[in-house]
Write an enzyme that holds these catalytic residues in place. Structure first.
Site, PDB file in Angstrom:
ATOM      1  CG  ASP A  21      52.102 107.040  -3.368  1.00  0.00           C
ATOM      2  OD1 ASP A  21      50.937 107.446  -3.551  1.00  0.00           O
ATOM      3  OD2 ASP A  21      53.077 107.819  -3.323  1.00  0.00           O
ATOM      4  CG  HIS A  22      48.537 108.851  -1.370  1.00  0.00           C
ATOM      5  ND1 HIS A  22      49.832 108.969  -1.816  1.00  0.00           N
ATOM      6  CD2 HIS A  22      48.296 109.952  -0.625  1.00  0.00           C
ATOM      7  CE1 HIS A  22      50.338 110.108  -1.369  1.00  0.00           C
ATOM      8  NE2 HIS A  22      49.428 110.716  -0.632  1.00  0.00           N
TER       9      HIS A  22
ATOM     10  CG  ASP B 264      52.310 114.172  -2.081  1.00  0.00           C
ATOM     11  OD1 ASP B 264      51.392 113.401  -1.729  1.00  0.00           O
ATOM     12  OD2 ASP B 264      53.225 114.532  -1.306  1.00  0.00           O
TER      13      ASP B 264
ATOM     14  NE  ARG C 277      52.171 118.059   5.847  1.00  0.00           N
ATOM     15  CZ  ARG C 277      52.041 117.953   4.542  1.00  0.00           C
ATOM     16  NH1 ARG C 277      51.314 116.990   4.031  1.00  0.00           N
ATOM     17  NH2 ARG C 277      52.616 118.814   3.741  1.00  0.00           N
TER      18      ARG C 277
ATOM     19  CB  SER D 290      48.042 117.154   2.097  1.00  0.00           C
ATOM     20  OG  SER D 290      48.522 116.235   3.048  1.00  0.00           O
TER      21      SER D 290
ATOM     22  NE  ARG E 263      44.819 115.867   1.929  1.00  0.00           N
ATOM     23  CZ  ARG E 263      44.948 115.256   3.110  1.00  0.00           C
ATOM     24  NH1 ARG E 263      43.990 115.314   4.002  1.00  0.00           N
ATOM     25  NH2 ARG E 263      46.036 114.571   3.401  1.00  0.00           N
TER      26      ARG E 263
END
Length: 784
Positions: free
Chosen positions: A128-129, A193, A475, A670, A672
């Site tokens: 999806d990213h 995520d 965000r 995030s 990440r």
């Protein structure tokens, strides 16, 4: 064969004269309910949850919150686990793992490095990213498949080899897919995520983590989490009019701020809960990530049961009904903090710009914007994202758009729509919502994250041009959506975005203000009303799921040594047993430093599987306190100013260790883990801040770095970018014992300060081994 525990329960029921149950069908049903129709052989185990809860309740001798029931119900050793909110580390056994494609690359590369043949729990990858919004859904999807073919092939083949389900590009946003297929009341799910808490809308404890945490769970190792505190949000009254579930979390964010939920689970309860749809509850849980919460959760109720039934999981709902006492909080349970919100009095909110906790009633935002000098004209309105892309969201937005069309109006602002999943896209096409949104001027984008995470090829402004956008996203950090630091982004509900896009200005309040129709007559928008679920069944759309084969051992996973997108990982170096002496300061960060500042997304997403290439974005968004600039730091060895990554690489080449100094809530945003992998890869050893966001602090530990906090926050001012730092006493590194930092100034003077940490014994072993993955391999070698 009837388990002893269940048999004793029924004997007790019969002997005490309480309501009788017909035993055989219940046991039969309990034994056969699958977690998901994609995994018919993986069953929901409420019996184990119940057993663990009973053990813990007997030990603690007090009523339990819902959060505690689900978390403690997943303890590896409920009989012996030390439990103290906010203090002890819990060893947990989550039910499943979910990964989005940007973080799955590094997670799967780490899993490959572990040497294990197959994942130990049900796991999925969701594409999806990596889909950039340009010209519309179909074209953008085709382009993404072409550009990202190497990465998609890697993820598909790695999934097939190691037993991981693979959702192809175009299937939708990870969190919507989880809500539709994998979340259920009482589940514990971890996802790579930060918005994984979306699944709390279906009564699950769903927690965002870094890839290394996911590897632990996929490897069958107990997963560690500091025992969370529990913040209760009591909801009374009933939502109505223009107020929406999004306004609940926008209000809570304004109360708690971006770090007020750190180390806590937000647990919603009270009579107002039942006025919120299941997908509305998911919206609220999703954006709980913006207040730093570990996760958020709602108690199981009829709205969840209705959603489960509509998404083909009535059997799960029936089972949850039987175990409902374990899927709601105990009467009299105690919260660490309680917030009360009367939904009947809640007004529509809009938060921003530049931070998701700057809350304003929609009725005030026009005046506030004019006072602050924020642009009031709205250039783009964007609805969708993992936070607000449900059928109900699209229906309410379409209800607003339909009124405008009836008066001959279209959006004055550009307007985009992102469906949450292929199922949502297909259903809103069938039911006419998508066409209404197109007719009002909207562009339907691919079923993907898109502009929400910076995957937006924006053409209507130049970089540096001051402008305003309104979104239904979660965000709004500086430059997050379009890489333009002058874009003032505001977050609100999809229906408010739609209304403001029609008006074209922040000065419009749909509750009180009038629009002028094409006929010159004034009219007022009525509050939108829409079905929370389609009257017909959902249209599943195209089949986008790849089942893992029963035996994937023969599957080949190809990573080319010359690839610019993928790179196999080399183990980080072990701690050498010495103190960290005379470290240089790469950067002393001024103010907010999110994971977007540390490892930017947008165009950098294409390097998420290549650690060396993506490390070229290390801290390029962080503001250097020395000169007030981004991506400009002094090289202490040459005295020249240059980009942060280049300076870090120079220090690494010269064999010089370095540190980063940060401010409050460092690493918010995030999940990440690249924001931890990159500094480690480029030679960093220590990150010293006033405070950390939860996920980022854990990610740093996992990669063998030392995340430390000032015992006295004022000591932040004692360190200057030209100083050298030494961390001493590492030979006696122990839980709860502060470390000493010696600051060496250029004039020869020294100061000593104390630094705190949250390492436990096993996490100290990660540091000593060089990383958590290194430590896993050490333990494997010892056991073999």
């Amino acid at each position: 064969r009837v388990p002893v525990l269940i048999l004793s329960f029924f004997q007790h029921a019969l002997n005490s004269g309480i309501r009788r149950y017909h035993v055989a069908p219940v046991l039969c049903q309990r034994a056969k309910v699958a977690m998901s129709h994609f995994e018919p052989n993986e069953h929901i185990n409420y019996e184990k949850l119940e057993k663990n809860i009973n053990i813990v309740r007997k030990r603690l001798d007090r009523p339990l919150t819902l959060s505690e029931k689900i978390v403690y119900g997943h303890l590896d050793d409920p009989a012996k686990q030390e439990i103290e909110r906010g203090k002890t580390y819990l060893r947990l056994r989550p039910d499943r793992v979910a990964m989005q494609d940007a973080t799955a690359q590094m997670a799967m590369l780490q899993f490959i490095s572990s040497g294990l043949p197959k994942v130990a729990v049900p796991s999925t990858i969701h594409c999806d990213h990596l889909i950039e919004a340009q010209s519309g859904g179909e074209k953008d999807l085709r382009r993404a498949k072409d550009i990202n073919q190497e990465v998609y092939n890697f993820l598909a083949t790695a999934g097939a080899k190691y037993g991981v389900g693979f959702w192809k590009p175009g299937s939708g946003i990870i969190h919507q897919i989880i809500l539709e297929n994998y979340s259920y009341p009482g589940v514990m799910l971890i996802g790579t995520d930060s918005h994984t808490p979306n699944g709390g809308g279906l009564g699950g404890i769903c927690i965002g983590v870094g890839g290394a945490d996911a590897v632990d769970v996929m490897a069958g190792i107990p997963w560690e989490l500091k025992c969370p505190k529990v913040i209760g949000v009591k909801l009374t009254g009933k939502l109505s009019g223009w107020s929406s579930p999004k306004d609940v979390i926008l209000k809570v964010a304004g109360i708690l701020t971006v770090k007020g939920g750190t180390g806590a689970i937000i647990e919603y309860h009270g009579p107002g809960v039942d006025s919120i749809s299941c997908t509305g509850m998911a919206t609220i849980c999703n954006m709980g990530a913006e207040i730093g919460a570990t996760t958020s959760v709602f108690p199981y109720n009829a709205r969840m049961k209705k959603y489960l039934g509509k998404t083909g999981r009535a059997d799960i709902a029936a089972l949850a009904d039987e175990f409902q006492q374990h899927l709601v909080p105990d009467s009299g349970c105690q919260y660490d903090q309680v917030i009360e919100i009367n939904l009947s009095e809640l007004k529509p909110h809009i938060n921003g710009p530049f931070t998701p906790d700057l809350a304003h009633p929609v009725s005030d935002i026009g005046a506030v914007a004019e006072k602050e000098g924020w642009p009031v004209d709205i250039r783009v309105g964007l609805i969708g994202s993992c936070t607000n892309s449900s059928y109900e969201d699209m229906g309410r937005s379409a209800a607003v758009a339909k009124q405008a069309l009836a008066h001959g109006l279209k959006c004055k602002s550009k307007f985009t729509i992102t469906p949450g999943s292929e199922q949502i896209r297909a259903t809103i096409e069938r039911d006419g919502y998508a066409q209404i949104l197109r007719d009002v001027g909207g562009l339907v984008l691919a079923n993907a994250c898109g502009p929400c995470i910076g995957q937006w090829d924006r053409k209507d402004i130049k970089k540096g041009e001051k402008n305003t956008i309104v979104t239904s996203y979660n965000r709004n950090f500086t430059g997050r959506n379009d890489a333009n630091p002058e874009t003032h982004a505001f977050v609100t509900s999809p229906e408010i975005v739609t209304a403001l896009s029609i008006a074209g200005t922040l000065k419009f309040n749909p509750e009180t203000d009038y629009l002028t129709g094409a006929d010159g007559k004034k009219f007022k928008l009525e509050a939108p009303d829409a079905d929370e679920l389609p009257k017909l069944d959902f249209d599943p759309g195209q089949d986008t799921y790849q089942y893992p084969p029963k035996d994937g051992s023969g599957q080949h996973v190809d990573v080319s040594p010359t690839s610019q997108r993928l790179q196999l990982l080399e183990p980080f170096d072990k701690w050498d047993g010495k103190d960290l002496e005379d470290m240089l300061i790469l950067i002393k960060v001024k103010g907010k430093c999110t994971t977007d500042h540390i490892s930017a997304a947008g165009p950098w997403l294409k390097f998420r599987g290549h650690l060396d290439n993506i490390s070229n974005n290390l801290l390029i968004g962080a503001i250097n306190v020395e000169n007030g600039k981004a991506n400009s730091v002094r090289n202490a060895l040459t005295q020249e100013f240059g980009p942060v990554p280049d300076t870090a690489r120079y220090y690494k080449k010269m064999g010089v260790k370095w540190a980063v100094i940060g401010d409050e809530n460092y690493g918010e945003g995030s999940s990440r883990e690249h924001a931890a992998l990159e500094p480690r890869h480029l030679g960093g050893r220590v990150i010293i801040t006033k405070s950390f966001a939860r996920i980022h602090e854990t990610n740093l530990k996992k990669q063998g770095l030392l995340p430390l906090t000032f015992a006295d926050p004022a000591d932040y001012n004692k360190i200057h970018p030209v100083d050298k730092l030494s961390i001493v006493g590492l030979a006696d590194f122990a839980p709860g014992k502060p470390l000493k930092c010696i600051i060496k100034h250029p004039n020869g003077s020294q100061e000593t300060i104390m630094l705190n940490h949250t390492f436990n014994e096993s996490q100290i072993e990660w540091f000593q081994a060089g990383s958590a993955l290194n430590r896993m391999k050490e333990l494997q070698q010892k056991s073999s």
